[in-house]
Motif scaffolding. Structure first.
Motif, mmCIF file in Angstrom:
data_model
loop_
_atom_site.group_PDB
_atom_site.id
_atom_site.type_symbol
_atom_site.label_atom_id
_atom_site.label_comp_id
_atom_site.label_asym_id
_atom_site.label_seq_id
_atom_site.Cartn_x
_atom_site.Cartn_y
_atom_site.Cartn_z
ATOM 1 N N ALA A 91 -7.801 4.776 0.362
ATOM 2 C CA ALA A 91 -9.136 4.415 0.939
ATOM 3 C C ALA A 91 -9.940 3.408 0.008
ATOM 4 C CB ALA A 91 -10.098 5.751 0.876
ATOM 5 N N ILE A 94 -8.412 0.000 0.845
ATOM 6 C CA ILE A 94 -8.981 -0.504 2.103
ATOM 7 C C ILE A 94 -10.246 -0.947 1.688
ATOM 8 C CG2 ILE A 94 -9.780 -0.077 4.265
ATOM 9 C CD1 ILE A 94 -6.857 -0.207 4.186
ATOM 10 N N TRP A 121 -0.356 -8.241 5.343
ATOM 11 C CA TRP A 121 -0.728 -6.788 6.015
ATOM 12 C C TRP A 121 -0.547 -7.405 7.632
ATOM 13 C CZ3 TRP A 121 -4.326 -3.082 3.171
ATOM 14 C CH2 TRP A 121 -3.671 -2.760 2.183
ATOM 15 N N PHE A 145 -2.267 10.247 6.447
ATOM 16 C CA PHE A 145 -3.156 9.580 7.007
ATOM 17 C C PHE A 145 -4.308 10.468 7.657
ATOM 18 C CE2 PHE A 145 -0.505 6.110 6.693
ATOM 19 C CZ PHE A 145 -1.221 4.903 6.699
ATOM 20 N N ASP A 149 -8.133 10.313 7.314
ATOM 21 C CA ASP A 149 -9.284 10.281 8.303
ATOM 22 C C ASP A 149 -10.357 11.596 7.874
ATOM 23 O OD1 ASP A 149 -7.888 8.546 9.678
ATOM 24 O OD2 ASP A 149 -6.688 9.931 11.065
ATOM 25 N N ILE A 159 -12.968 5.963 6.020
ATOM 26 C CA ILE A 159 -12.195 4.925 6.485
ATOM 27 C C ILE A 159 -12.076 5.136 8.037
ATOM 28 C CG2 ILE A 159 -9.815 4.128 6.721
ATOM 29 C CD1 ILE A 159 -11.165 3.800 4.000
ATOM 30 N N MET A 164 -11.120 0.076 9.146
ATOM 31 C CA MET A 164 -9.580 -0.409 9.294
ATOM 32 C C MET A 164 -9.485 -1.911 9.669
ATOM 33 S SD MET A 164 -7.423 1.513 7.598
ATOM 34 C CE MET A 164 -5.773 1.523 8.533
ATOM 35 N N LYS A 165 -10.118 -1.908 10.905
ATOM 36 C CA LYS A 165 -9.972 -3.126 11.699
ATOM 37 C C LYS A 165 -10.464 -4.426 10.665
ATOM 38 C CE LYS A 165 -11.436 -3.808 15.805
ATOM 39 N NZ LYS A 165 -12.300 -3.699 16.939
ATOM 40 N N ALA A 167 -10.373 -4.546 7.486
ATOM 41 C CA ALA A 167 -9.382 -4.770 6.474
ATOM 42 C C ALA A 167 -8.127 -5.458 6.682
ATOM 43 C CB ALA A 167 -8.998 -3.202 5.813
ATOM 44 N N ILE A 276 -5.382 -2.529 15.004
ATOM 45 C CA ILE A 276 -4.765 -1.599 14.157
ATOM 46 C C ILE A 276 -5.072 0.069 14.624
ATOM 47 C CG2 ILE A 276 -7.077 -0.906 12.939
ATOM 48 C CD1 ILE A 276 -3.567 -1.289 11.352
ATOM 49 N N ASN A 277 -5.923 -0.257 15.742
ATOM 50 C CA ASN A 277 -6.121 1.226 16.329
ATOM 51 C C ASN A 277 -4.859 1.699 17.070
ATOM 52 O OD1 ASN A 277 -8.683 1.487 16.009
ATOM 53 N ND2 ASN A 277 -9.439 0.270 17.708
ATOM 54 N N ARG A 280 -2.794 3.219 14.276
ATOM 55 C CA ARG A 280 -3.535 4.625 13.900
ATOM 56 C C ARG A 280 -3.211 5.674 14.942
ATOM 57 N NH1 ARG A 280 -8.044 4.760 10.270
ATOM 58 N NH2 ARG A 280 -8.962 6.511 11.556
#
Length: 288
Positions: A91, A94, A121, A145, A149, A159, A164-165, A167, A276-277, A280
């Motif tokens: 975290a 990120i 990345w 992970f 969350d 996060i 995340m998107k 990052a 990134i979803n 995840r």
């Protein structure tokens, strides 16, 4: 500083500290990595992006700091003690990767490090997302992970999907940096205007009639005893030197903003921003 009492891992990190966290990811190092190996890997992988000399004592102090704040977990003792990234450390990574604190027109190493990292990345995540996995993601990574969350500060998730998107969005990093530079540029242009006004005003001032007692007894004594020094100060105040200094900074900022624009155009053509979803969701489902 407000959140550190409840989230000690949520602190500003320097580039070499981010590098340490990157190299201690559990899916990369398994049970952990030794300090000596961290020093070697930092020197080999990130020396072009870390402005400070990399040596063992620096790495040792940084590892101790990261372990103390909960970003690293230490295993074992002595020289064979190993360290692995924690969910809180991920975290911190990120969050820090999205913030550039140093002025890149003076020291660009922080921005360049984060730009290269985010772009790398993004490419790696794009390959993973686009490729159907033919194996299950280890449960340990799924659990890792899940903990990420669940991280909360003041009962708010840290996060999130949007965090995340951002990052993994190099364009977002560049845009944020450009906005910061534009703000500094506006301040400099305002300072330049004030310097011009001040110089014009001082040209018409009769300094012999000025009351200098507000300068303080010591400084007043120095100036009275050194009339040549007072003349030099007056001359410098009424010349274009202060303006030239500010103008030089303005030129520097304009040129760096052009560099930002060129980078943005390059990434627009060459780099696909990954969703990134998808990754995840894949991790949450435990694989492909």
């Amino acid at each position: 500083s407000l959140v550190q009492p409840i989230a000690p891992w949520c602190i500003p990190l320097e580039s070499h500290e981010l590098g340490i966290l990157l190299m201690a990811q559990p899916w990369v190092v398994g049970s952990g990595v030794r300090r000596a190996d961290l020093e070697k890997q930092l020197s080999e992988m990130f020396r072009d992006f870390i402005s400070k000399p990399i040596y063992f004592q620096m790495v040792k102090r940084s590892v101790e700091k990261l372990e103390q704040c909960g970003s690293l977990k230490g295993l074992g003792k002595g020289r064979n003690r190993k360290f692995v990234l924690t969910p809180e450390g991920f975290a911190a990574l990120i969050i820090n990767i999205q913030v550039v604190r140093a002025d890149p027109t003076i020291d660009g190493s922080e921005f360049e490090f984060k730009r290269e990292l985010v772009a790398m990345w993004n490419i790696m995540m794009d390959r993973i997302v686009e490729t159907p996995l033919e194996f299950s993601i280890p449960q340990a990574i799924v659990d890792f992970f899940k903990v990420i969350d669940e991280i909360r500060i003041w009962n708010q998730p840290v996060i999130t999907v949007d965090v995340m998107k951002d990052a993994f969005n190099v364009q977002k990093l560049i845009t944020g940096q450009r906005e910061s530079l534009n703000m500094e540029l506006q301040k400099l242009e305002s300072s330049l205007e004030n310097a011009k006004i001040q110089a014009d005003y001082l040209k018409n001032v009769d300094f012999s009639q000025l009351d200098l007692t507000s300068l303080g007894k010591d400084l007043l004594s120095i100036l009275k005893g050194n009339p040549d020094l007072l003349r030099i100060i007056i001359k410098l105040s009424t010349t274009a030197m202060p303006q030239i200094s500010i103008q030089g900074k303005i030129v520097r900022y304009h040129q760096y903003i052009k560099y930002m624009d060129a980078l943005s155009e390059m990434y627009q053509k060459e780099l696909k921003i990954v969703d990134i979803n998808i990754l995840r969701q894949r991790i949450a489902a435990g694989g492909g």
